[in-house]
Design an enzyme around this catalytic site. Structure first.
Site, PDB file in Angstrom:
ATOM      1  N   GLU A 134       0.834  -1.208   0.000  1.00 28.60           N
ATOM      2  CA  GLU A 134       0.000   0.000   0.000  1.00 28.60           C
ATOM      3  C   GLU A 134       0.870   1.260   0.000  1.00 28.60           C
ATOM      4  O   GLU A 134       0.862   2.053   0.948  1.00 28.60           O
ATOM      5  CB  GLU A 134      -0.922  -0.010   1.216  1.00 28.60           C
ATOM      6  CG  GLU A 134      -1.888  -1.179   1.209  1.00 28.60           C
ATOM      7  CD  GLU A 134      -2.885  -1.151   2.355  1.00 28.60           C
ATOM      8  OE1 GLU A 134      -2.574  -0.597   3.410  1.00 28.60           O
ATOM      9  OE2 GLU A 134      -3.987  -1.690   2.183  1.00 28.60           O
ATOM     10  N   GLU A 142      -5.486  -8.331  -0.919  1.00 27.66           N
ATOM     11  CA  GLU A 142      -6.101  -8.132   0.398  1.00 27.66           C
ATOM     12  C   GLU A 142      -7.557  -7.790   0.187  1.00 27.66           C
ATOM     13  O   GLU A 142      -7.890  -6.911  -0.622  1.00 27.66           O
ATOM     14  CB  GLU A 142      -5.469  -6.952   1.155  1.00 27.66           C
ATOM     15  CG  GLU A 142      -4.134  -7.216   1.764  1.00 27.66           C
ATOM     16  CD  GLU A 142      -3.686  -6.067   2.674  1.00 27.66           C
ATOM     17  OE1 GLU A 142      -4.534  -5.414   3.306  1.00 27.66           O
ATOM     18  OE2 GLU A 142      -2.469  -5.838   2.728  1.00 27.66           O
TER      19      GLU A 142
HETATM   20  C1  BG6 Z   1      -4.290  -3.040   4.956  1.00 30.47           C
HETATM   21  C2  BG6 Z   1      -2.919  -3.403   5.431  1.00 30.47           C
HETATM   22  O1  BG6 Z   1      -4.396  -1.677   4.842  1.00 30.47           O
HETATM   23  O2  BG6 Z   1      -5.364  -3.337   5.758  1.00 30.47           O
HETATM   24  C3  BG6 Z   1      -2.867  -4.536   6.432  1.00 30.47           C
HETATM   25  O3  BG6 Z   1      -2.066  -3.698   4.366  1.00 30.47           O
HETATM   26  C4  BG6 Z   1      -4.013  -4.396   7.405  1.00 30.47           C
HETATM   27  O4  BG6 Z   1      -1.618  -4.534   7.051  1.00 30.47           O
HETATM   28  C5  BG6 Z   1      -5.329  -4.446   6.632  1.00 30.47           C
HETATM   29  O5  BG6 Z   1      -4.003  -5.289   8.463  1.00 30.47           O
HETATM   30  C6  BG6 Z   1      -6.553  -4.357   7.515  1.00 30.47           C
HETATM   31  O6  BG6 Z   1      -6.467  -3.244   8.341  1.00 30.47           O
HETATM   32  P1  BG6 Z   1      -6.670  -3.372   9.899  1.00 30.47           P
HETATM   33  O7  BG6 Z   1      -6.408  -2.039  10.417  1.00 30.47           O
HETATM   34  O8  BG6 Z   1      -8.081  -3.806  10.064  1.00 30.47           O
HETATM   35  O9  BG6 Z   1      -5.720  -4.396  10.379  1.00 30.47           O
END
Ligand code: BG6
Length: 483
Positions: free
Chosen positions: A191, A383
């Protein structure tokens, strides 16, 4: 003309993680400290509304001087450093074709600027890759996932320092040589756009040390972009078979209304979000960015050859995280809801997660089409998922809400594939519960596999299959036909 029926045969189904959110063992076997090791767990009621992820130089100094008592869950993760064999066996049981992980940079170069790598760190990833290979799971490896070594923060204020480019390229070259033939899919920065939303998270930049923090964060970005291109160049020399990708937190903005002002505002927000993939994929800063810099008092220092480097080594594929969509409005009024490092006006057509993130399955189809039309490079969702509270009842977790979220997103992704988008794979975020990036909570769970650990670090660490485990296993087995 033949139409596309569904996901391709070698579609990369699997899950995604980051070293700092799973490994633990933050100071074992020669690992140095990294940015993530200074991120404290702050209970929700005590968290400040704006950017609680930013760390200041004073907090870091207090932690180093032992004057700061707090919990740092990213130092513990879920102990994957010791449980990787059991955890990978569970991924294999799910039928994973691919597993995304990051290499913790400070495990390899403890200070970031060291001359020689730490053999014990390299050996750990040898073992992880060997274990994945045993089950024919393809590693997808991020070089830097919010894990800037502390040594580079101390010496250069993280990526603000141009010197960090060379240190990163040495690190990249080291791991490319070591894991040649074992890792086919790499990406440089997780990201990469986060550096301009949370400079500490994205680039180890302590904004309180900078006179013009915005300028500093864009300077740091430029260094990352150049470093990314130089790493791509190295990969092509060392392992020509391997593929290099970039990674964007895709934040698709819709106009709040059909007023031309809101439409233009949404366009601008999308231009700003796509700046990063524009450079990575096309090798050039887009034109709008020049005006943006001029109007925001940002002057990026470049060296001779930087623009040529960006142009010469674009990425092979574009990967993205996708969690939600946002609204853009010309007016400041309206109800606000939380998001991934960004808040948004609330969209009345969408439901929100337990953490206020807006759930929008159709958004994934829209953005995949947009990205394909814009770049014509293979795309990869690396993701996506639902952070939710889970309840253990008689040793079981009935996470129907997660199945609902994921199945609707995968269904829309399949529509995008049928629209003609070239999609390489889908990696669900946090296939095993892990420490939350934004809140350092354990209770914000994404997994198919439950980890018995709470926000205060209590628990046995036991792994339990949730209902979504059997569901996702079948999705993979049917190549996304049965959702
Ligand atoms: C993404 C990141 O933005 O979101 C991850 O690359 C992160 O590292 C994921 O864990 C979810 O976000 P969060 O804050 O719910 O863990």
């Amino acid at each position: 003309m033949e139409t596309i029926k569904g996901f391709k045969e070698n579609f990369l189904w699997g899950g995604a993680t980051a070293a700092n959110q799973i490994e633990g063992a933050f100071d074992l076997d020669g690992k140095g400290l990294s940015a993530a090791d200074f991120v404290e767990y702050i209970p929700k009621e005590k968290r400040s509304k704006d950017n609680h992820m930013e760390v200041t130089s004073k907090v870091i100094q207090d932690i180093l001087d032992g004057k700061h008592s707090g919990r740092f869950p990213k130092r513990e993760g879920i102990d994957f450093y010791h449980t990787y064999k059991e955890d990978i066996a569970l991924f294999a049981e799910l039928g994973f074709k691919a597993f995304r992980m990051s290499i913790h940079w400070s495990r390899i170069f403890p200070n970031g600027y060291d001359e020689a790598p730490n053999e014990a760190g390299l050996a750990f990833y040898d073992n992880v890759f060997k274990e994945l290979k045993k089950y024919n799971i393809e590693p997808v490896v991020t070089l830097s996932h919010y894990e800037t070594p502390y040594g580079l923060i101390e010496k250069y204020n993280g990526w603000v320092g141009r010197e960090v480019i060379d240190h990163f390229v040495r690190y990249a070259e080291t791991v490319f040589n070591r894991y040649k033939g074992q890792v086919k899919y790499w990406m440089t920065f997780n990201e990469i756009n986060i550096i301009n939303l949370s400079p500490y998270t994205g680039g180890g930049v302590l904004s309180d040390l900078e006179d013009n923090p915005k300028q500093a964060s864009y300077q740091a970005l430029h260094h990352q972009l150049v470093a990314s291109s130089l790493a791509t160049k190295k990969l092509k020399e060392i392992d020509p078979e391997a593929k290099m990708g970039c990674m964007l937190a895709r934040m698709l903005h819709y106009p709040n209304t059909c007023s031309p002002q809101d439409v233009r505002k949404a366009q601008f927000e999308n231009q700003k979000n796509l700046l990063y993939t524009d450079v990575h994929a096309r090798g050039e800063y887009p034109n709008f960015f020049k005006r943006f810099c001029a109007e925001n008092n940002i002057e990026i220092k470049m060296e001779d050859g930087d623009l040529e480097t960006l142009k010469a080594y674009p990425v092979d594929y574009i990967s993205m995280s996708y969690y939600m969509t946002l609204l853009a409005s010309d007016s400041p009024d309206g109800e606000i809801t939380e998001g991934n490092l960004m808040t948004s006006l609330k969209n009345p057509y969408l439901e929100t997660s337990d953490w206020g993130w807006q759930i929008d399955p159709i958004g994934i189809r829209t953005l995949l089409n947009d990205m394909w039309d814009r770049y014509q490079k293979p795309l990869f969702i690396v993701e996506n998922g639902l952070g939710a509270y889970d309840k253990v009842e008689d040793g079981q977790i009935h996470d129907t809400y997660r199945i609902d979220y994921l199945s609707k997103h995968i269904e829309q992704m399949r529509e995008a594939v049928k629209d003609g988008v070239d999609l390489m794979g889908y990696l669900a975020w946090g296939p095993i519960d892990l420490v939350s990036m934004s809140t350092s909570e354990m209770s914000k769970r994404y997994g198919f596999i439950y980890v018995d650990k709470d926000d205060d670090g209590n628990g046995t660490g036991e792994r339990i299959r949730k209902d979504s485990f059997a569901w996702y296993k079948n999705v993979i087995a049917t190549n996304g036909e049965e959702l």
